[in-house]
Design a protein around this motif. Structure first.
Motif, PDB file in Angstrom:
ATOM      1  N   ASN A  73     -11.267  42.994 -28.764  1.00 60.24           N
ATOM      2  CA  ASN A  73     -10.624  41.688 -28.855  1.00 60.24           C
ATOM      3  C   ASN A  73     -11.427  40.547 -28.246  1.00 60.24           C
ATOM      4  O   ASN A  73     -11.070  39.381 -28.408  1.00 60.24           O
ATOM      5  CB  ASN A  73      -9.216  41.753 -28.254  1.00 60.24           C
ATOM      6  CG  ASN A  73      -8.274  42.450 -29.194  1.00 60.24           C
ATOM      7  OD1 ASN A  73      -8.015  41.978 -30.287  1.00 60.24           O
ATOM      8  ND2 ASN A  73      -7.795  43.610 -28.782  1.00 60.24           N
ATOM      9  N   ILE A  74     -12.499  40.864 -27.563  1.00 62.92           N
ATOM     10  CA  ILE A  74     -13.457  39.830 -27.137  1.00 62.92           C
ATOM     11  C   ILE A  74     -14.636  39.815 -28.102  1.00 62.92           C
ATOM     12  O   ILE A  74     -15.071  38.755 -28.561  1.00 62.92           O
ATOM     13  CB  ILE A  74     -13.923  40.063 -25.686  1.00 62.92           C
ATOM     14  CG1 ILE A  74     -12.759  39.837 -24.714  1.00 62.92           C
ATOM     15  CG2 ILE A  74     -15.112  39.168 -25.346  1.00 62.92           C
ATOM     16  CD1 ILE A  74     -13.041  40.247 -23.285  1.00 62.92           C
ATOM     17  N   GLY A  75     -15.135  40.997 -28.448  1.00 66.57           N
ATOM     18  CA  GLY A  75     -16.314  41.081 -29.304  1.00 66.57           C
ATOM     19  C   GLY A  75     -16.091  40.548 -30.705  1.00 66.57           C
ATOM     20  O   GLY A  75     -16.948  39.837 -31.250  1.00 66.57           O
ATOM     21  N   LEU A  76     -14.956  40.866 -31.313  1.00 65.86           N
ATOM     22  CA  LEU A  76     -14.720  40.446 -32.693  1.00 65.86           C
ATOM     23  C   LEU A  76     -14.648  38.927 -32.855  1.00 65.86           C
ATOM     24  O   LEU A  76     -15.342  38.379 -33.710  1.00 65.86           O
ATOM     25  CB  LEU A  76     -13.471  41.132 -33.257  1.00 65.86           C
ATOM     26  CG  LEU A  76     -13.169  40.846 -34.726  1.00 65.86           C
ATOM     27  CD1 LEU A  76     -14.328  41.247 -35.624  1.00 65.86           C
ATOM     28  CD2 LEU A  76     -11.897  41.566 -35.152  1.00 65.86           C
ATOM     29  N   PRO A  77     -13.872  38.210 -32.053  1.00 62.55           N
ATOM     30  CA  PRO A  77     -13.873  36.751 -32.224  1.00 62.55           C
ATOM     31  C   PRO A  77     -15.235  36.126 -31.934  1.00 62.55           C
ATOM     32  O   PRO A  77     -15.650  35.193 -32.634  1.00 62.55           O
ATOM     33  CB  PRO A  77     -12.817  36.248 -31.232  1.00 62.55           C
ATOM     34  CG  PRO A  77     -12.057  37.424 -30.798  1.00 62.55           C
ATOM     35  CD  PRO A  77     -12.877  38.640 -31.072  1.00 62.55           C
ATOM     36  N   VAL A  78     -15.933  36.638 -30.915  1.00 58.72           N
ATOM     37  CA  VAL A  78     -17.274  36.122 -30.623  1.00 58.72           C
ATOM     38  C   VAL A  78     -18.170  36.316 -31.842  1.00 58.72           C
ATOM     39  O   VAL A  78     -18.866  35.399 -32.282  1.00 58.72           O
ATOM     40  CB  VAL A  78     -17.876  36.797 -29.369  1.00 58.72           C
ATOM     41  CG1 VAL A  78     -19.366  36.510 -29.245  1.00 58.72           C
ATOM     42  CG2 VAL A  78     -17.136  36.355 -28.112  1.00 58.72           C
ATOM     43  N   MET A  79     -18.139  37.532 -32.413  1.00 59.82           N
ATOM     44  CA  MET A  79     -18.966  37.825 -33.575  1.00 59.82           C
ATOM     45  C   MET A  79     -18.593  36.934 -34.762  1.00 59.82           C
ATOM     46  O   MET A  79     -19.471  36.361 -35.412  1.00 59.82           O
ATOM     47  CB  MET A  79     -18.826  39.300 -33.961  1.00 59.82           C
ATOM     48  CG  MET A  79     -19.628  39.693 -35.179  1.00 59.82           C
ATOM     49  SD  MET A  79     -19.638  41.463 -35.562  1.00 59.82           S
ATOM     50  CE  MET A  79     -17.920  41.886 -35.656  1.00 59.82           C
ATOM     51  N   ILE A  97     -25.970  35.825 -30.699  1.00 59.79           N
ATOM     52  CA  ILE A  97     -24.617  35.847 -30.126  1.00 59.79           C
ATOM     53  C   ILE A  97     -23.704  36.709 -30.993  1.00 59.79           C
ATOM     54  O   ILE A  97     -22.902  37.494 -30.484  1.00 59.79           O
ATOM     55  CB  ILE A  97     -24.071  34.413 -29.955  1.00 59.79           C
ATOM     56  CG1 ILE A  97     -24.873  33.674 -28.886  1.00 59.79           C
ATOM     57  CG2 ILE A  97     -22.581  34.430 -29.603  1.00 59.79           C
ATOM     58  CD1 ILE A  97     -24.562  32.193 -28.771  1.00 59.79           C
ATOM     59  N   ALA A  98     -23.861  36.589 -32.315  1.00 58.56           N
ATOM     60  CA  ALA A  98     -23.087  37.424 -33.233  1.00 58.56           C
ATOM     61  C   ALA A  98     -23.409  38.900 -33.015  1.00 58.56           C
ATOM     62  O   ALA A  98     -22.512  39.758 -33.028  1.00 58.56           O
ATOM     63  CB  ALA A  98     -23.364  37.025 -34.680  1.00 58.56           C
ATOM     64  N   THR A  99     -24.669  39.199 -32.790  1.00 53.06           N
ATOM     65  CA  THR A  99     -25.083  40.581 -32.544  1.00 53.06           C
ATOM     66  C   THR A  99     -24.448  41.099 -31.256  1.00 53.06           C
ATOM     67  O   THR A  99     -23.974  42.245 -31.196  1.00 53.06           O
ATOM     68  CB  THR A  99     -26.614  40.683 -32.468  1.00 53.06           C
ATOM     69  OG1 THR A  99     -27.159  40.203 -33.701  1.00 53.06           O
ATOM     70  CG2 THR A  99     -27.065  42.107 -32.222  1.00 53.06           C
ATOM     71  N   PHE A 100     -24.414  40.282 -30.221  1.00 50.90           N
ATOM     72  CA  PHE A 100     -23.774  40.667 -28.966  1.00 50.90           C
ATOM     73  C   PHE A 100     -22.286  40.955 -29.189  1.00 50.90           C
ATOM     74  O   PHE A 100     -21.757  41.961 -28.706  1.00 50.90           O
ATOM     75  CB  PHE A 100     -23.955  39.568 -27.907  1.00 50.90           C
ATOM     76  CG  PHE A 100     -23.186  39.817 -26.652  1.00 50.90           C
ATOM     77  CD1 PHE A 100     -23.612  40.749 -25.722  1.00 50.90           C
ATOM     78  CD2 PHE A 100     -22.001  39.134 -26.408  1.00 50.90           C
ATOM     79  CE1 PHE A 100     -22.883  41.001 -24.562  1.00 50.90           C
ATOM     80  CE2 PHE A 100     -21.264  39.368 -25.256  1.00 50.90           C
ATOM     81  CZ  PHE A 100     -21.707  40.302 -24.339  1.00 50.90           C
ATOM     82  N   GLY A 101     -21.604  40.086 -29.933  1.00 49.94           N
ATOM     83  CA  GLY A 101     -20.191  40.317 -30.238  1.00 49.94           C
ATOM     84  C   GLY A 101     -19.991  41.590 -31.038  1.00 49.94           C
ATOM     85  O   GLY A 101     -19.051  42.355 -30.799  1.00 49.94           O
ATOM     86  N   GLY A 102     -20.886  41.829 -31.990  1.00 50.47           N
ATOM     87  CA  GLY A 102     -20.808  43.055 -32.781  1.00 50.47           C
ATOM     88  C   GLY A 102     -21.030  44.292 -31.941  1.00 50.47           C
ATOM     89  O   GLY A 102     -20.364  45.319 -32.132  1.00 50.47           O
ATOM     90  N   LEU A 103     -21.962  44.225 -31.010  1.00 47.19           N
ATOM     91  CA  LEU A 103     -22.217  45.353 -30.119  1.00 47.19           C
ATOM     92  C   LEU A 103     -21.005  45.645 -29.243  1.00 47.19           C
ATOM     93  O   LEU A 103     -20.626  46.807 -29.053  1.00 47.19           O
ATOM     94  CB  LEU A 103     -23.451  45.081 -29.258  1.00 47.19           C
ATOM     95  CG  LEU A 103     -23.862  46.182 -28.290  1.00 47.19           C
ATOM     96  CD1 LEU A 103     -24.181  47.475 -29.040  1.00 47.19           C
ATOM     97  CD2 LEU A 103     -25.050  45.733 -27.453  1.00 47.19           C
TER      98      LEU A 103
END
Length: 125
Positions: A73-79, A97-103
């Motif tokens: 729930n943090i990673g998905l919106p960031v991605m 940043i999208a890659t970080f959210g995806g990870l």
């Protein structure tokens, strides 16, 4: 946690469908990947996870479940926000940043997977 994930999944569903309708109105389909990911990783995946947690309440009480909840729930919106901004050409910094959210989302999903594999009760006969 199961009910909370179901409610969150419905919010993702509304967002995903809204993005799809926006693209339909404007005939600009650059946000297709965001639309698809929000519907799949937000709506469908979290709805299924919520149902699984509801069916197996022992799964939602451990550290793996809590880790999954927060990472997903943090990673998905960031991605999703970062992909949208990168696609719109705001700045190339949004790709990593999208890659970080995806990870973060991926690690969360692995937490869920290990939780199910390790803690789903055996069927009683």
């Amino acid at each position: 946690m199961g009910r909370t994930l179901l409610k969150i999944s419905v919010v993702y569903f509304m967002i995903g469908i809204s993005i799809g309708l926006y693209m339909s109105f404007t005939h600009v389909f650059s946000l297709t990947s965001v639309h698809v990911h929000v519907n799949l990783l937000g709506w469908m995946s979290l709805a299924l996870v919520g149902i699984i947690y509801h069916l197996y309440p022992n799964l939602e009480t451990n550290a793996l479940a809590k880790s999954h909840f927060w990472l997903h729930n943090i990673g998905l919106p960031v991605m999703m926000i970062a992909i949208a901004l990168a696609i719109q050409g705001v700045h190339p910094i949004f790709f990593p940043i999208a890659t970080f959210g995806g990870l973060a989302t991926l690690i969360g999903i692995f937490c869920f997977g290990f939780n199910v594999l390790l803690h789903t009760p055996k069927r009683q006969t």
